[in-house]
Write an enzyme that holds these catalytic residues in place. Structure first.
Site, mmCIF file in Angstrom:
data_model
loop_
_atom_site.group_PDB
_atom_site.id
_atom_site.type_symbol
_atom_site.label_atom_id
_atom_site.label_comp_id
_atom_site.label_asym_id
_atom_site.label_seq_id
_atom_site.Cartn_x
_atom_site.Cartn_y
_atom_site.Cartn_z
ATOM 1 N N TYR A 33 64.673 72.901 -5.048
ATOM 2 C CA TYR A 33 64.128 73.429 -3.800
ATOM 3 C C TYR A 33 62.620 73.505 -3.871
ATOM 4 C CZ TYR A 33 63.188 78.030 -5.914
ATOM 5 O OH TYR A 33 62.692 79.051 -6.674
ATOM 6 N N ARG A 52 55.807 67.806 -6.556
ATOM 7 C CA ARG A 52 56.663 68.557 -7.492
ATOM 8 C C ARG A 52 58.138 68.353 -7.156
ATOM 9 N NH1 ARG A 52 55.807 74.937 -8.115
ATOM 10 N NH2 ARG A 52 56.728 74.890 -6.034
ATOM 11 N N ARG A 100 85.055 68.112 -6.940
ATOM 12 C CA ARG A 100 84.457 68.873 -8.041
ATOM 13 C C ARG A 100 84.788 68.258 -9.398
ATOM 14 N NH1 ARG A 100 84.839 72.679 -11.827
ATOM 15 N NH2 ARG A 100 83.122 74.165 -12.015
ATOM 16 N N HIS A 102 82.350 67.741 -13.271
ATOM 17 C CA HIS A 102 81.017 67.928 -13.836
ATOM 18 C C HIS A 102 80.195 66.640 -13.856
ATOM 19 C CE1 HIS A 102 82.930 71.616 -15.073
ATOM 20 N NE2 HIS A 102 81.790 72.087 -15.544
ATOM 21 N N LYS A 149 62.327 72.846 -10.621
ATOM 22 C CA LYS A 149 62.505 73.923 -9.634
ATOM 23 C C LYS A 149 63.948 73.883 -9.121
ATOM 24 C CE LYS A 149 59.911 76.262 -5.997
ATOM 25 N NZ LYS A 149 60.058 77.579 -6.600
ATOM 26 N N GLU A 182 56.541 83.942 -17.403
ATOM 27 C CA GLU A 182 56.179 84.001 -15.978
ATOM 28 C C GLU A 182 57.050 85.046 -15.304
ATOM 29 O OE1 GLU A 182 57.216 80.421 -13.779
ATOM 30 O OE2 GLU A 182 59.012 80.136 -14.988
ATOM 31 N N LEU A 207 57.387 77.342 -14.681
ATOM 32 C CA LEU A 207 57.279 76.389 -13.583
ATOM 33 C C LEU A 207 55.784 76.167 -13.310
ATOM 34 C CD1 LEU A 207 58.802 74.897 -11.204
ATOM 35 C CD2 LEU A 207 58.140 76.868 -9.824
HETATM 36 N N1 PMP Z 1 57.627 80.588 -11.198
HETATM 37 C C1 PMP Z 1 58.818 80.790 -10.623
HETATM 38 C C2 PMP Z 1 60.002 81.056 -11.491
HETATM 39 C C3 PMP Z 1 58.925 80.750 -9.217
HETATM 40 O O1 PMP Z 1 60.129 80.934 -8.642
HETATM 41 C C4 PMP Z 1 57.779 80.524 -8.431
HETATM 42 C C5 PMP Z 1 57.844 80.537 -6.936
HETATM 43 N N2 PMP Z 1 58.728 79.623 -6.420
HETATM 44 C C6 PMP Z 1 56.560 80.308 -9.082
HETATM 45 C C7 PMP Z 1 56.515 80.355 -10.468
HETATM 46 C C8 PMP Z 1 55.306 80.045 -8.299
HETATM 47 O O2 PMP Z 1 55.312 78.731 -7.813
HETATM 48 P P1 PMP Z 1 54.512 78.349 -6.471
HETATM 49 O O3 PMP Z 1 53.123 78.803 -6.673
HETATM 50 O O4 PMP Z 1 54.623 76.864 -6.406
HETATM 51 O O5 PMP Z 1 55.201 79.043 -5.361
#
Ligand code: PMP
Length: 285
Positions: A33, A52, A100, A102, A149, A182, A207
């Site tokens: 996403y 991304r 379904r 895997h 993501k 993070e 991320l």
């Molecule tokens: N880390 C994680 C785990 C996130 O979910 C997000 C937000 N989606 C971010 C960092 C920040 O990413 P962005 O600046 O692209 O929104």
């Protein structure tokens, strides 16, 4: 006003929109996403988000659901149809619908695409930024591929709820070496007492946030000192300032971590300045 979603080729009222129960996103969280900020009816930093998205899809061997320029048209159309002036646009791509199993489907299936948009309360967000948020730290328990993501967000969901249950808003994961990776839905930053703006490298463990990458441009342009290195919760407790970044929050000051007040317990000048300056450096489309 009813909300409109783009779902696999159609613009639908969200109350009637649906996806197949054998969508692999539903069965396996087999999808990715993106979330972009909408400001002044424009989408913020869309090209970087789409780059991304392509990378995340590539890592999972999921095809792009449509050519990039068509996807841009759909995203803009969803924003327009929902009359969002300030808010977010969400897009999700899954591997598609298959019985379904895997293994990847043997026959080529069309990736499924859903795009939604919704308004956020600008004044409320500004108020939150003016008072700052609280953070808790918790052990890192996610898979190592957090660079993708992915829509598989169960650890993040549990972390956010744990934060809320403790009276905080965000949770920072701490890895086996004792370093903050993070936030559950944001990147983590501190400002040292001598004014250095610090966040860990995006090489692994986090991320690569789009807000994070734009903010490094802002920091360079404002001739602030940027230091890309890991930090511990203990260093953060004693930092001059702390903040988080995410598309939906831009720069959000952090005023407490594990109940330790950061600085004097109010949003710091560096975080506030970066928040104010941010959109001068972002691309609007
Ligand atoms: N880390 C994680 C785990 C996130 O979910 C997000 C937000 N989606 C971010 C960092 C920040 O990413 P962005 O600046 O692209 O929104």
């Amino acid at each position: 006003m009813s909300r409109i979603a783009y779902v696999n080729g159609q613009y639908r009222d969200t109350r009637e929109a649906s996806v197949n129960i054998e969508d692999r996103g539903y069965q396996f969280a087999d999808g990715v996403y993106e979330v972009c900020e909408i400001r002044g009816e424009k989408i913020v930093d869309l090209p970087r988000h789409l780059t991304r998205l392509q990378r995340s899809l590539g890592e999972l061997q999921i095809a792009m659901p449509m050519p990039l320029n068509s996807l841009e048209v759909v995203i803009h159309e969803v924003v327009r149809r929902n009359r969002v002036t300030y808010g977010i646009v969400y897009l999700q791509v899954t591997r598609g619908v298959a019985r379904r199993d895997h293994f990847f489907p043997i026959h080529t299936v069309r990736p499924a695409l859903v795009v939604t948009a919704r308004s956020l309360n600008f004044e409320k967000n500004q108020k939150t930024a003016a008072s700052g948020i609280g953070v808790i730290t918790i052990p890192e328990n996610r898979w190592p591929r957090v660079d993708i993501k992915s829509i598989a967000l169960l650890p993040n969901v549990l972390a956010k709820q744990q934060a809320r249950d403790s009276g905080a808003y965000e949770a920072w994961f701490v890895d086996a070496e004792g370093h903050v990776t993070e936030g559950a839905s944001s990147n983590a930053w501190i400002v040292t007492s001598d004014g250095k703006v610090v966040t860990r490298s995006a090489d692994r463990g986090i991320l690569a946030g789009i807000t994070r990458s734009v903010l490094t441009d802002v920091i360079a342009s404002l001739q602030m000192t940027f230091e890309e290195r890991p930090f511990t919760p203990e260093e953060a407790y004693g930092a001059a300032e702390a903040f988080v970044t995410a598309a939906s929050q831009i720069v959000m000051p952090v005023v407490s971590i594990d109940k330790h007040l950061i600085g004097n317990g109010a949003p710091g000048p560096v975080a506030q300045r970066l928040r104010e300056q941010f959109h001068k450096f972002s691309a609007f489309s």
